[in-house]
Design an enzyme around this catalytic site. Structure first.
Site, PDB file in Angstrom:
ATOM      1  N   HIS A 242      -1.003 -11.044  -4.675  1.00 53.33           N
ATOM      2  CA  HIS A 242       0.426 -10.702  -4.562  1.00 53.33           C
ATOM      3  C   HIS A 242       1.332 -11.786  -5.150  1.00 53.33           C
ATOM      4  O   HIS A 242       2.363 -11.488  -5.728  1.00 53.33           O
ATOM      5  CB  HIS A 242       0.797 -10.461  -3.103  1.00 53.33           C
TER       6      HIS A 242
ATOM      7  N   HIS B 189      -9.459  -2.406  -4.391  1.00 53.52           N
ATOM      8  CA  HIS B 189      -8.301  -2.720  -3.548  1.00 53.52           C
ATOM      9  C   HIS B 189      -7.334  -3.654  -4.276  1.00 53.52           C
ATOM     10  O   HIS B 189      -6.113  -3.497  -4.173  1.00 53.52           O
ATOM     11  CB  HIS B 189      -8.700  -3.322  -2.200  1.00 53.52           C
TER      12      HIS B 189
ATOM     13  N   ASP C  43      -3.400  -2.972  -4.939  1.00 52.04           N
ATOM     14  CA  ASP C  43      -2.291  -3.912  -4.697  1.00 52.04           C
ATOM     15  C   ASP C  43      -1.434  -4.085  -5.957  1.00 52.04           C
ATOM     16  O   ASP C  43      -0.202  -4.126  -5.871  1.00 52.04           O
ATOM     17  CB  ASP C  43      -2.842  -5.285  -4.275  1.00 52.04           C
TER      18      ASP C  43
ATOM     19  N   HIS D 174       0.840  -1.213   0.000  1.00 51.17           N
ATOM     20  CA  HIS D 174       0.000   0.000   0.000  1.00 51.17           C
ATOM     21  C   HIS D 174       0.874   1.261   0.000  1.00 51.17           C
ATOM     22  O   HIS D 174       0.528   2.261  -0.629  1.00 51.17           O
ATOM     23  CB  HIS D 174      -0.965  -0.009   1.187  1.00 51.17           C
TER      24      HIS D 174
HETATM   25 ZN   LIG Z   1      -3.692  -4.769  -0.139  1.00 54.94          ZN
END
Ligand SMILES: [Zn+2]
Length: 311
Positions: free
Chosen positions: A290, A263, A267, A103
């Site tokens: 991720h 969101h 990311d 973030h």
């Molecule tokens: Zn995140």
């Protein structure tokens, strides 16, 4: 006849000792700044300090709670894993790790900060409210300074795709425009999330207005498993959306109906800046997280024929 034309370029003469700022310069923050917050996974109180750096320093991280630990520069080689967050480590000392950088990285990316030292006295960056808005606020309070060196970009020339399970993928491809555009789509069994998609061109103001405040999310069932694994110890309804079936447990509700995909996009903006340079090209993600994002960046670093540096 005989008229003399002098070629002059106004505004290019500089006082002695000053260096010219190029048209698209590198930047750093104007002033050092710090804040304190809780680490999502460790549950520890952590101080984050941001320090200006000269041109061509890159994004540097330092664990100041471990003695004799110099800063290390963030490169794809630093990416160490992605269990729920992006984790980096000093390539020369793999035990020096920092988690949950994404973030902060998204805010640095969107605000076009090229050079900065990030000091932490713990194993992760603070989570704040689970979004990027506090990092963006901190960076705007620190101010921005242009540096006498041209910004470098990674221009994607050929497509690169990484596939995961159940149809998940992330890809990068060339863009005719000089911009970084992203598409993201997600599918979750929780009906409050369901299928969501978004398209976005990375621009500072649009990021601050539409993306920065979207929060991380977790399903209620996952929380117990995470706690058993010693993760999410600092997690609460103050720093994550908790979803169960057709609703969220957070009393204030959602900040936007598609906060979840926003969101995921946030990311991806953070993870893609782990190349250390802004990308010019198109990012496309489907059910990605991720782990896939980090594999994409590592693959990009390895496949140098798919991109070139431009200024
Ligand atoms: Zn995140």
């Amino acid at each position: 006849m005989g008229q003399k034309i002098e070629k002059t370029t106004p505004g290019l003469s500089l006082p002695a000792g000053k260096t010219a700022i190029p048209a698209c310069p590198q930047t750093t923050i104007r002033n050092p700044i710090f804040c304190r917050g809780t680490g999502l996974h460790s549950g520890r109180d952590i101080t984050l300090k941001l320090v200006p750096q000269p041109a061509n320093s890159g994004i540097l991280f330092q664990r100041v709670d471990i003695s004799h630990t110099p800063p290390f520069r963030l490169t794809p080689e630093s990416l160490k894993g992605a269990r729920l967050s992006t984790i980096i480590a000093d390539p020369d000392r793999p035990e020096i790790q920092i988690a949950t950088i994404e973030h902060l990285m998204a805010s640095l990316h969107a605000l076009a900060i090229d050079n900065i030292l990030i000091q932490l006295d713990g194993p992760e960056t603070p989570i704040f409210d689970g979004s990027a808005q506090d990092f963006a606020f901190l960076l705007s309070c620190a101010g921005q300074k242009e540096l006498p060196a041209p910004r470098r970009f990674i221009k994607i020339l050929h497509p690169l795709i990484i596939r995961g399970e159940n149809g998940a993928f992330v890809s990068l491809s060339a863009s005719k425009k000089r911009e970084f555009s992203l598409k993201m789509a997600i599918e979750f069994s929780e009906t409050v999330i369901g299928s969501q998609k978004i398209a976005f061109v990375l621009k500072r103001e649009d990021f601050l207005k539409n993306i920065a405040s979207s929060r991380t999310f977790v399903s209620r069932d996952e929380i117990e498993t995470l706690h058993k694994q010693g993760l999410a110890l600092g997690g609460s309804l103050e720093n994550a959306l908790v979803v169960e079936g057709d609703h969220v447990l957070n009393p204030e509700g959602l900040r936007s109906a598609d906060e979840f995909v926003r969101h995921k996009l946030l990311d991806a903006i953070g993870d893609s800046y782990c190349m250390g340079y802004q990308i010019i090209g198109k990012f496309d993600g489907f059910k990605s997280g991720h782990e896939l994002n980090n594999r994409l960046i590592k693959a990009l670093a390895m496949h140098k024929e798919t991109w070139q540096f431009i200024s």
